[in-house]
Write an enzyme that holds these catalytic residues in place. Structure first.
Site: not given
Ligand SMILES: *Cc1c(COP(=O)(O)O)cnc(C)c1O
Length: 429
Positions: A144, A239, A267
């Site tokens: 994701y 990411d 985060k």
């Molecule tokens: C949570 C998450 C996102 C998205 O971040 P948001 O602040 O919810 O837009 C992208 N990549 C990873 C790996 C994530 O865990």
């Protein structure tokens, strides 16, 4: 436990907010029932609207790595708020947090702040495309990267090279530029490069996957991606929205000694306020406006409250670098406890863990990608989730989520959690 007030609040929310939630993961779609409304939280605990205290294993899906309402962060926000909450002009605070992040994370010279992990990944991809002058990207099924169009693509029929949109509203035009490979499958990535010569701008990957449960990279996988990117003139985007400032001060790049070209954050970096960021070496970052041609902007980007919270959080992690060790040890302790209990019950299961990311799948097939993650017994998970909730323990309401461990958890909390797992899984069988 009774959830009268939460149910009433949810019913009211449903009337004015789609599904009653502002982010789908909060709904209990995967487990049934209605979401729990939070009144407040402190340290390792949530206090819900019906007066229960819950041990929290979500922690806002990662940010609260030092526990809820962490004092230095709260103080920083309060002090900053008195001075005005947004200017649309530069502040010194932005340079301070940028400098600290660059000192903590390897291989980055410059960083730009945005408002979410989604924005960070979306901007990183645009930057990679602008920099390489290529259109296509490779992503992995089950990873994701936020909800922007290019990433809402899944391996529909695993064999197809081109992605197909898995959300209405994502156009075929966008989908065709996102190529898919199974996680941990280097050969599939090499095939994509061979089939699309000189067209792939970047690979984006969760270097330790956390959005299909926790799925660590197999030995050689990330190294192989690094090598392919370097050979093929593509950029490697880590990411690290989940793993950054969690698996080490410098994230997976530091922990597993692999250099990415662009790194995305979210985060933890915002200390609980809406912050994302992306960073790279100077040559790449200078492709961004206003120095370079790739446009990216934000009215509230680098917002002083958000930067103050993030700076307080990163400062705390920087000054107490043993924190990463401590949460790893706490997670290892939980891992051992749960493994012992689950072995005794004889329930088929797999526990995956790397550092302070851990998840339980109710199937014994090793979980190495999205296909194997999907084998988990969802009915068992639902019963497990609700059983744990009855015991006062809040884990993510989905079998595809990692548990997020915080330094605020005590060993007593962890013992209680293991006892709850024992009690709940006994009945599950
Ligand atoms: C949570 C998450 C996102 C998205 O971040 P948001 O602040 O919810 O837009 C992208 N990549 C990873 C790996 C994530 O865990």
């Amino acid at each position: 436990m009774i959830y009268q007030r939460s149910s009433a609040l949810f019913a009211a929310a449903e009337k004015v907010i789609p599904g009653g939630v502002n982010s789908p993961v909060r709904a209990f779609k995967g487990v049934g029932g209605t979401p729990i409304f939070v009144k407040s939280a402190k340290g390792a605990y949530l206090y819900d609207e019906d007066g229960h205290r819950l041990i929290d294993f979500i922690n806002s899906w990662g940010p609260m790595i030092l526990g809820h309402a962490y004092e230095p962060v709260i103080t920083a926000i309060k002090e900053r708020a008195e001075k005005g909450t947004s200017f649309g002009m530069p502040t010194e605070l932005e340079t301070q947090i940028a400098s600290l992040a660059i000192a903590m994370v390897p291989n980055i010279d410059k960083i730009r702040f945005v408002n979410s992990g989604t924005e960070a990944c979306m901007s990183a991809i645009r930057l990679a495309r602008g920099f390489t002058k290529r259109d296509k990207i490779i992503k992995f099924a089950g990873c994701y990267h936020g909800h922007s169009d290019s990433f809402l693509i899944q391996a529909g029929s695993g064999a197809s090279t081109f992605g197909s949109p898995n959300s209405p509203g994502v156009t075929q035009g966008t989908a065709k530029d996102t190529l898919l490979a199974p996680y941990n499958n280097l050969a599939a990535v090499a095939d994509l490069f061979a089939a699309n010569p000189q067209q792939i701008a970047a690979i984006i990957v969760e270097p330790v996957a956390g959005n299909m449960g926790c799925v660590p990279p197999l030995p050689g996988f990330l190294e192989g991606l690094r090598e392919l990117c370097s050979q093929q003139g593509a950029l490697l985007i880590f990411d690290e929205v989940m793993t950054g400032f969690r698996l080490a001060a410098g994230g997976v790049q530091e922990r597993l000694s692999i250099a990415a070209d662009i790194v995305c954050f979210g985060k933890v970096i915002g200390g609980g306020l809406p912050v994302g960021a992306f960073a790279a070496r100077e040559e790449i970052m200078n492709y961004l406006a206003p120095v370079g041609p790739v446009y990216q902007a934000g009215t509230l980007s680098g917002n002083p409250l958000a930067m103050a919270a993030g700076l307080a959080m990163l400062t705390a992690l920087h000054e107490d670098s043993d924190v990463f060790n401590r949460i790893d040890q706490k997670t290892a302790y939980l891992h051992e406890g749960m493994a012992t209990v689950l072995q005794k019950t004889g329930l088929p299961h797999t526990i995956n863990r790397l550092g302070s990311m851990i998840s339980v799948h109710f199937d014994e097939t090793p979980v190495i990608d999205f296909e194997t993650a999907k084998k988990g017994d969802n009915e068992r998970f639902k019963a497990f989730f609700h059983g744990m909730l009855q015991e006062g323990i809040y884990i993510a309401p989905s079998a595809y989520e990692t548990w997020f461990i915080t330094d605020a958890l005590t060993y007593e909390d962890l013992d209680k959690t293991v006892e709850a797992v024992a009690k709940v899984t006994k009945v599950l069988k």
